[in-house]
Enzyme design. Sequence first.
Site, mmCIF file in Angstrom:
data_model
loop_
_atom_site.group_PDB
_atom_site.id
_atom_site.type_symbol
_atom_site.label_atom_id
_atom_site.label_comp_id
_atom_site.label_asym_id
_atom_site.label_seq_id
_atom_site.Cartn_x
_atom_site.Cartn_y
_atom_site.Cartn_z
ATOM 1 N N HIS A 118 0.850 -1.198 0.000
ATOM 2 C CA HIS A 118 0.000 0.000 0.000
ATOM 3 C C HIS A 118 0.884 1.246 0.000
ATOM 4 O O HIS A 118 1.913 1.287 0.680
ATOM 5 C CB HIS A 118 -0.903 0.009 1.230
ATOM 6 N N GLU B 92 -1.525 -0.644 8.446
ATOM 7 C CA GLU B 92 -2.471 -1.598 9.019
ATOM 8 C C GLU B 92 -1.800 -2.502 10.047
ATOM 9 O O GLU B 92 -0.571 -2.569 10.130
ATOM 10 C CB GLU B 92 -3.116 -2.443 7.921
ATOM 11 N N HIS C 266 3.523 -7.664 1.317
ATOM 12 C CA HIS C 266 2.921 -8.587 2.281
ATOM 13 C C HIS C 266 1.803 -9.397 1.635
ATOM 14 O O HIS C 266 1.315 -9.052 0.563
ATOM 15 C CB HIS C 266 2.369 -7.820 3.488
ATOM 16 N N ARG D 277 -1.468 -4.588 -6.209
ATOM 17 C CA ARG D 277 -1.276 -6.041 -6.323
ATOM 18 C C ARG D 277 -0.120 -6.277 -7.288
ATOM 19 O O ARG D 277 -0.142 -5.791 -8.421
ATOM 20 C CB ARG D 277 -2.563 -6.675 -6.834
#
Length: 320
Positions: A101, A118, A176, A196
């Site tokens: 991200h 996150e 990740h 992605r």
Amino acid sequence: MHPLKFKPILKERLWGGTKLKEVFGKPIESDITGESWELSTVPGDISVVANGSLEGKSLQELIDSNGEELLGKSVVERFGKEFPILIKFIDAKQDLSIQLHPNDALAKERHNSFGKTEMWYIMDADPKAELIVGFNKDVTKEEYAESVANDTLLDLLNYEQVEEGDTFFINTGKIHAIGAGVMLAEIQQTSDVTYRVFDFNRKDKDGNLRELHTDLALDAVDYEKKDDFKVSYSQEKNEVNTMVDCPYFKTNFIELTENLELDTVNRDSFTIFMCVGGEAKISTAEGEVAIKSGETALLPASTQKISLQSTGAKLLEVTI
């Protein structure tokens, strides 16, 4: 404003399964449900109150009409009338795509969005289930790009076996993926921006490969090997144990064997409780709500005292 529960927003995913129904009792009919969004103001996916006198009101409506009471003055000053975090439960029957991200600056410039920092709390994991978190060595942009082009990216990645209670903090830019057999609670900035970069060459139900964001990711990746992701935290019972304290959210772990009173009179923020084990009753002067594993409650910033009543619950307490 009484403690609030919201209707889950359920998301089908190529990699999803049925555990959100089987374990948590979510109202799922699909065999590929991967996510339950518990608290969201992402456009098109805005949470709706499921309990009490405010049932049927959307989270955004409550923020628009009672911003400071619900969010807290300092939160409104910082984020305006936008709920700054997104709360999810995730069931990965298959491996998620390898992804990352962008940070706040890049996300703002490209997508007019927040970045996406996150954290994950592992609620359940099959034997030998893994996460991918970061690289196994420092890599250059050129080496990374070559590995993506040659389908050898997996050779550069770091794999972590996980079990219940393990907690991970995922900075923006960190490559990740959640592995097959992992069910977790996720706390993140309000953002749905994901790059992605590898998807195991899978095809969707229509026989198409999912879009990759190879070029966008190049300037967003953190190419250094860093061991900064595994969260070490105390687990004293009937105590508030700090897990993560970052600019975007603060998360504590609370395991109850008896009732616990929390004084929040000086807390200028809403409080979220995610139940990650057992069940509990949460009481305030304005009302009470019961939550069980896989459920979430939101308490307004105006709450001054919280009573947690349980003899076996595990809770994540989230504030700003």
